[in-house]
Write a protein that holds these residues in place. Structure first.
Motif, PDB file in Angstrom:
ATOM      1  N   UNK A 145      -9.617  12.941  13.892  1.00  0.00           N
ATOM      2  CA  UNK A 145      -8.263  12.470  13.901  1.00  0.00           C
ATOM      3  C   UNK A 145      -8.159  11.443  12.703  1.00  0.00           C
ATOM      4  N   UNK A 146      -6.973  11.064  12.475  1.00  0.00           N
ATOM      5  CA  UNK A 146      -6.504  10.295  11.191  1.00  0.00           C
ATOM      6  C   UNK A 146      -5.450   9.741  11.531  1.00  0.00           C
ATOM      7  N   UNK A 147      -5.429   8.309  11.060  1.00  0.00           N
ATOM      8  CA  UNK A 147      -4.251   7.790  11.077  1.00  0.00           C
ATOM      9  C   UNK A 147      -2.899   8.109  10.372  1.00  0.00           C
ATOM     10  N   UNK A 148      -1.871   8.215  10.597  1.00  0.00           N
ATOM     11  CA  UNK A 148      -0.801   8.752   9.813  1.00  0.00           C
ATOM     12  C   UNK A 148      -0.727   8.148   8.385  1.00  0.00           C
ATOM     13  N   UNK A 149      -0.599   8.997   7.453  1.00  0.00           N
ATOM     14  CA  UNK A 149      -0.381   8.590   5.898  1.00  0.00           C
ATOM     15  C   UNK A 149      -1.692   8.059   5.203  1.00  0.00           C
ATOM     16  N   UNK A 150      -2.870   8.172   5.796  1.00  0.00           N
ATOM     17  CA  UNK A 150      -4.075   7.752   5.343  1.00  0.00           C
ATOM     18  C   UNK A 150      -4.972   8.689   4.674  1.00  0.00           C
ATOM     19  N   UNK A 151      -4.689  10.174   4.864  1.00  0.00           N
ATOM     20  CA  UNK A 151      -5.657  10.954   4.299  1.00  0.00           C
ATOM     21  C   UNK A 151      -6.095  10.962   2.781  1.00  0.00           C
ATOM     22  N   UNK A 152      -7.202  11.099   2.578  1.00  0.00           N
ATOM     23  CA  UNK A 152      -7.672  11.175   1.072  1.00  0.00           C
ATOM     24  C   UNK A 152      -7.352  12.460   0.474  1.00  0.00           C
ATOM     25  N   UNK A 153      -6.192  12.602  -0.024  1.00  0.00           N
ATOM     26  CA  UNK A 153      -5.725  13.745  -0.604  1.00  0.00           C
ATOM     27  C   UNK A 153      -6.005  14.028  -2.418  1.00  0.00           C
ATOM     28  N   UNK A 154      -6.472  15.474  -2.402  1.00  0.00           N
ATOM     29  CA  UNK A 154      -6.634  15.697  -3.933  1.00  0.00           C
ATOM     30  C   UNK A 154      -5.608  15.418  -4.971  1.00  0.00           C
ATOM     31  N   UNK A 155      -4.232  15.294  -4.393  1.00  0.00           N
ATOM     32  CA  UNK A 155      -3.279  15.015  -5.553  1.00  0.00           C
ATOM     33  C   UNK A 155      -2.903  13.775  -5.645  1.00  0.00           C
ATOM     34  N   UNK A 156      -3.647  12.655  -5.375  1.00  0.00           N
ATOM     35  CA  UNK A 156      -3.448  11.485  -5.358  1.00  0.00           C
ATOM     36  C   UNK A 156      -4.369  10.495  -6.404  1.00  0.00           C
ATOM     37  N   UNK A 157      -5.052  11.349  -7.335  1.00  0.00           N
ATOM     38  CA  UNK A 157      -5.653  10.472  -8.532  1.00  0.00           C
ATOM     39  C   UNK A 157      -4.586  10.285  -9.670  1.00  0.00           C
ATOM     40  N   UNK A 158      -4.847   8.914 -10.171  1.00  0.00           N
ATOM     41  CA  UNK A 158      -3.774   8.520 -11.278  1.00  0.00           C
ATOM     42  C   UNK A 158      -4.604   7.996 -12.245  1.00  0.00           C
TER      43      UNK A 158
END
Ligand code: ADP
Ligand code: MG
Length: 319
Positions: free
Chosen positions: A135-148
């Motif tokens: 289970x995961x809360x909506x919009x909280x996934x630790x995604x590979x494309x989110x590094x800045x």
């Protein structure tokens, strides 16, 4: 032993029962209750004998590892595990092996309160496919494309132990204590679910290190359209691994041999306080190893400032 009897004996009776499982093993499908306000995170991984683990690996360890590597993927998304399915292909009905496998597998089911809800059992060369659902809360996934660009890069635990364990195990080197540790890291990786869950709300980007730090950090860079610079003197190494080297380790091995099942994640440079607070509640150490940069690719810097030349970045089944 008939197929049904085998399932009944070794898998139906497996430990955990959860209230959200309406129908578990035994029917054509499992039926599950999804909690309100949660999304499902789903992942699957196959382990093939002789490729993902040496043939000599004990049944207990194969059972443990086949679930651990899958839970590591849920950890890398920040998900809470709930259910698992198991597709088992076995060369024969070796009851001792099945008993061992089932006990290693159920150790982790119990540790994380996961229910085995179904699967398939077939005859053939030894191979295990596990599917995990969390289970995961909506919009909280630790995604590979989110590094800045400007983010700091972190890893959990220590890197390179499992790869060293495998290398020495295949060379039949005697089991001394440091080696026993590295082999246990190979056969019984710890899924970093505690860290993954704690990162939700702090980090937006993580991956688990299965093919080697270079390769997996490379995936973050490719998907986030950026690059990374990491410093070799900051890579966390276990005392057990250090024992095998006079001075510096073989960085190529440490960075590319894989099977670490540690997390690699990024944080904005100003998130240090949140990280410190998070770490106080965790047993797993976390180390900053570098930063996200604009220039594509992963640059590995040695202590004297030179760049480490690497020949490949990690394990690839098709190369
Ligand atoms: P079907 O013929 O409908 O595919 P199976 O005879 O393969 O059913 O399986 C019977 C039941 O046992 C199903 O609920 C299935 O999910 C479960 N099952 C089969 N193999 C396993 C296994 N290795 N681990 C857990 N559950 C299993
Ligand atoms: Mg079936």
């Amino acid at each position: 032993m008939a197929e049904f009897e085998l399932i009944e004996r070794y898998f139906s009776a497996i430990a955990v029962r959860r209230d959200d499982v309406v129908l578990g093993i035994g029917d054509d499908c499992a039926v599950l209750e999804v909690p309100r306000g949660r999304q499902l995170a789903v992942s699957t991984d196959t382990l093939v004998a002789g490729i993902h683990f040496p043939h000599m690996t004990s049944a207990q360890d194969v059972g443990y590892k086949s679930l651990a590597v899958n839970l590591s993927d849920l950890a890398a998304m920040g998900a809470h595990p709930a259910w698992a399915t198991l597709c088992l292909t076995i060369p024969d009905e070796d009851e001792l092996w099945l008993q061992g496998f089932s006990s290693g597998f159920s150790e982790l089911l119990k540790a994380y309160n996961i229910q085995l809800i179904g699967g398939d059992t077939t005859h053939g060369p030894l191979s295990i496919t596990v599917n995990v659902i969390g289970f995961i809360k909506p919009d909280t996934a630790l995604q590979r494309n989110n590094a800045r660009v400007g983010d700091k890069i972190y890893v959990t635990g220590t890197i390179g132990d499992a790869g060293l364990g495998l290398k020495k195990m295949l060379a039949s080197i005697q089991h001394e204590s440091g080696l026993r540790y590295c082999i246990s890291r190979l056969n019984r990786p710890t899924p970093r679910l505690d860290v993954g869950k704690a990162l939700v709300g702090i980090s937006r980007c993580a991956i688990d290190i299965s093919d080697g730090l270079l390769a997996d950090l490379g995936h973050i860079c490719t998907q986030s359209r950026c690059g990374a610079r990491i410093y070799m003197e900051r890579i966390p190494l276990s005392v057990e691994l250090r024992q095998f080297y006079d001075n510096l380790p073989d960085w190529q091995d440490v960075l590319t041999s894989g099977d670490d099942y540690e997390l690699c994640f990024t944080l904005p440079a100003d998130a240090g306080d949140a990280l410190n607070t998070m770490q106080q509640g965790l047993a797993t150490p976390v180390t900053c190893i570098g930063e996200i940069v604009e220039q594509p690719g992963v640059q590995c810097l040695l202590a004297d400032g030179r760049r480490l030349q690497t020949t490949h970045s990690g394990y690839d089944h098709f190369k």
